[in-house]
Enzyme design. Structure first.
Site, PDB file in Angstrom:
ATOM      1  NE  ARG A  27      -4.289  -1.901   0.801  1.00 18.99           N
ATOM      2  CZ  ARG A  27      -4.018  -3.312   0.098  1.00 18.99           C
ATOM      3  NH1 ARG A  27      -3.935  -3.564  -0.852  1.00 18.99           N
ATOM      4  NH2 ARG A  27      -5.834  -3.360   0.416  1.00 18.99           N
ATOM      5  CB  SER A  75      -9.312  -1.520   4.318  1.00 18.63           C
ATOM      6  OG  SER A  75      -8.776  -2.829   3.537  1.00 18.63           O
ATOM      7  CD  GLU A 123      -4.978   1.102   2.207  1.00 19.92           C
ATOM      8  OE1 GLU A 123      -6.847  -0.356   1.592  1.00 19.92           O
ATOM      9  OE2 GLU A 123      -4.858   1.585   1.159  1.00 19.92           O
TER      10      GLU A 123
HETATM   11  N1  EPU Z   1     -10.427 -11.228   9.990  1.00 19.37           N
HETATM   12  C1  EPU Z   1     -10.995 -10.928  11.354  1.00 19.37           C
HETATM   13  N2  EPU Z   1     -12.046  -9.734  12.001  1.00 19.37           N
HETATM   14  C2  EPU Z   1     -12.338  -9.386  10.972  1.00 19.37           C
HETATM   15  C3  EPU Z   1     -11.738  -9.350   9.380  1.00 19.37           C
HETATM   16  C4  EPU Z   1     -10.799  -9.280   9.729  1.00 19.37           C
HETATM   17  O1  EPU Z   1     -10.870 -11.700  12.286  1.00 19.37           O
HETATM   18  O2  EPU Z   1     -13.396  -8.407  10.760  1.00 19.37           O
HETATM   19  C5  EPU Z   1      -9.180 -11.393  10.525  1.00 19.37           C
HETATM   20  C6  EPU Z   1      -8.961 -13.095   9.905  1.00 19.37           C
HETATM   21  O3  EPU Z   1      -8.140 -13.578  10.511  1.00 19.37           O
HETATM   22  C7  EPU Z   1      -9.002 -13.067   8.043  1.00 19.37           C
HETATM   23  C8  EPU Z   1      -7.849 -12.261   7.880  1.00 19.37           C
HETATM   24  O4  EPU Z   1      -8.029 -11.095   9.797  1.00 19.37           O
HETATM   25  O5  EPU Z   1      -8.764 -14.208   8.273  1.00 19.37           O
HETATM   26  C9  EPU Z   1      -7.249 -11.138   6.837  1.00 19.37           C
HETATM   27  O6  EPU Z   1      -9.101 -10.484   6.549  1.00 19.37           O
HETATM   28  P1  EPU Z   1      -9.393 -11.295   5.111  1.00 19.37           P
HETATM   29  O7  EPU Z   1      -8.628 -11.836   3.865  1.00 19.37           O
HETATM   30  O8  EPU Z   1     -10.607 -10.339   5.270  1.00 19.37           O
HETATM   31  O9  EPU Z   1      -8.317  -9.167   4.412  1.00 19.37           O
HETATM   32  P2  EPU Z   1      -7.558  -8.694   5.303  1.00 19.37           P
HETATM   33  O10 EPU Z   1      -6.782  -8.484   5.878  1.00 19.37           O
HETATM   34  O11 EPU Z   1      -8.521  -7.720   6.318  1.00 19.37           O
HETATM   35  C10 EPU Z   1      -6.895  -6.775   3.230  1.00 19.37           C
HETATM   36  C11 EPU Z   1      -6.958  -6.346   2.260  1.00 19.37           C
HETATM   37  C12 EPU Z   1      -8.502  -6.051   1.218  1.00 19.37           C
HETATM   38  C13 EPU Z   1      -7.719  -7.016   0.560  1.00 19.37           C
HETATM   39  C14 EPU Z   1      -7.607  -8.764   1.864  1.00 19.37           C
HETATM   40  C15 EPU Z   1      -7.610  -9.907   0.547  1.00 19.37           C
HETATM   41  C16 EPU Z   1      -5.799  -4.237   3.664  1.00 19.37           C
HETATM   42  C17 EPU Z   1      -5.746  -2.852   4.287  1.00 19.37           C
HETATM   43  N3  EPU Z   1      -6.868  -4.634   3.364  1.00 19.37           N
HETATM   44  O12 EPU Z   1      -7.093  -6.668   4.084  1.00 19.37           O
HETATM   45  O13 EPU Z   1      -7.955  -4.699   0.687  1.00 19.37           O
HETATM   46  O14 EPU Z   1      -9.633  -7.356  -0.163  1.00 19.37           O
HETATM   47  O15 EPU Z   1      -6.991  -8.537   2.474  1.00 19.37           O
HETATM   48  O16 EPU Z   1      -6.325 -10.084   0.185  1.00 19.37           O
HETATM   49  O17 EPU Z   1      -4.358  -4.546   3.242  1.00 19.37           O
HETATM   50  C18 EPU Z   1      -8.505  -2.740   0.454  1.00 19.37           C
HETATM   51  O18 EPU Z   1      -7.909  -1.966   0.367  1.00 19.37           O
HETATM   52  O19 EPU Z   1      -9.766  -1.601   0.208  1.00 19.37           O
HETATM   53  C19 EPU Z   1      -9.487  -3.468   0.767  1.00 19.37           C
HETATM   54  C20 EPU Z   1     -10.175  -4.210   0.746  1.00 19.37           C
END
Ligand code: EPU
Length: 333
Positions: free
Chosen positions: A163, A234, A329
């Protein structure tokens, strides 16, 4: 052509749906127009927007707002294994992904349905489901507002990281186009657990279109549709902590999810926020999305103040409980 809008509501220009006004917005459909705009208007303050999917307008914007509507795609190199396409900044990112998949140009499927435009893809280094756009980028075309010169910057000089890019800091550089390299051989990236599970035992049905559809299905399931519920994806970045800090956290919270990352260990901010009890909770007309705690939503008519207050409360709670300071972000304007 340059189209001038005076005193317009920015509500349609930001996916959070914040209703503030801009004194002057110029939309242009040719990167060459930028030279004229900067030479004749010499704005003291300007902001270039894309799809408005990563912005939080906190007040009326009193500078010059710019938006590119140029959407052309041109093939600049092609051989049997890959193709380089030069895409103008105003092209809607997901339309580009759909067109690439239709042509059999692969590599962008995991980035399906990310809101925003091509210019912003290069500024934000958009990423999802194990992929980052920097790995598709060959070079980025820019207009330098201080010199009036156009310059093409090779990907190695763009300062890309999670990012992160030089364009986030060098605001005098406006992205005019991006050259991406897509592959003609499909090498699916199933490093994201959920995707791997979806195709387990169904490897024969794994095509670029099927992968795109799977990514779209996951996003629709977890993330609110900005056309229905105002949000900017995010709201926070996932923090990267030192190995030492991670060991401390893992001892106290054995279930803490984590990923290896350059410089340490990445912890999903969504998990930290959920642990603090914020998932699904609201403060005024701002809320934490019930399916993904990393996303803040506008329940309808929320002001930037309400969203900021919610974000602050979350930052404070995560800091108190885990000793980690979340960083936004989303860009505050
Ligand atoms: N999790 C929770 N609770 C929640 C959300 C997440 O416990 O409410 C934990 C879970 O363990 C889950 C892990 O976080 O397995 C990862 O969650 P997720 O796969 O949804 O991904 P993220 O790390 O929360 C990032 C990106 C997203 C992207 C997803 C998928 C960032 C800031 N965000 O989210 O990007 O879609 O990975 O790769 O890096 C965006 O930038 O707007 C965005 C949506």
């Amino acid at each position: 052509m340059i189209t001038e809008h005076r005193n317009i509501s920015l509500r349609p220009y930001n996916t959070f749906g914040i209703d503030v006004n801009a004194h002057l917005m110029l939309e242009y459909d040719n990167a060459g127009d930028l030279a004229e705009i900067f030479a004749t208007r010499r704005p003291a303050k300007f902001l270039h927007i894309g799809g408005g999917s990563n912005l939080l307008f906190t007040r009326d914007y009193d500078g010059l707002l710019l938006h590119c509507t140029a959407r052309g795609i041109e093939t600049v190199r092609e051989d049997g294994t890959s193709i380089d396409i030069r895409v103008e900044a105003g092209k809607v990112w997901d339309e580009l992904v759909a067109e690439c998949v239709a042509h059999g140009w692969t590599g962008a499927e995991n980035l399906s349905l990310i809101p925003g435009e091509v210019g912003a893809s290069a500024v934000q280094n958009i990423g999802a489901y194990g992929a980052e756009v920097k790995d598709l980028i060959v070079e980025v075309g820019t207009f330098d507002t201080t010199t009036g010169q156009r310059r093409t910057i090779p990907v190695g000089e763009c300062g890309y990281a999670y990012r992160e890019s030089r364009f986030k800091h060098e605001r005098h550089l406006i992205v005019t186009h991006v050259t991406y390299r897509l592959s003609k051989t499909f090498k699916p990236d199933l490093s994201y657990g959920h995707l791997a599970t979806m195709f387990q035992g169904k490897e024969d049905s794994l095509t670029p279109a099927a992968l795109r559809d799977a990514v779209i299905a996951i996003r629709r399931d977890k993330l609110p549709d900005p056309a229905v519920t105002g949000n900017a994806g995010s709201f926070f970045m996932n923090p990267v902590v030192s190995e030492e800090k991670y060991k401390e956290l893992a001892a106290a919270y054995p279930a803490i999810p984590s990923y290896k990352a350059p410089g340490g260990v990445k912890i999903p901010a969504g998990w930290l926020i959920e642990q603090c009890g914020w998932r699904g909770r609201s403060l005024g007309r701002a809320a934490v999305h019930s399916r993904q705690a990393l996303v803040l939503v506008n329940l309808g008519g929320a002001t930037a103040d309400e969203i900021t207050r919610l974000a602050r409360a979350i930052i404070d709670d995560v800091k108190d409980r885990f000793g980690i300071t979340l960083k936004a972000e989303v860009n505050f304007v």
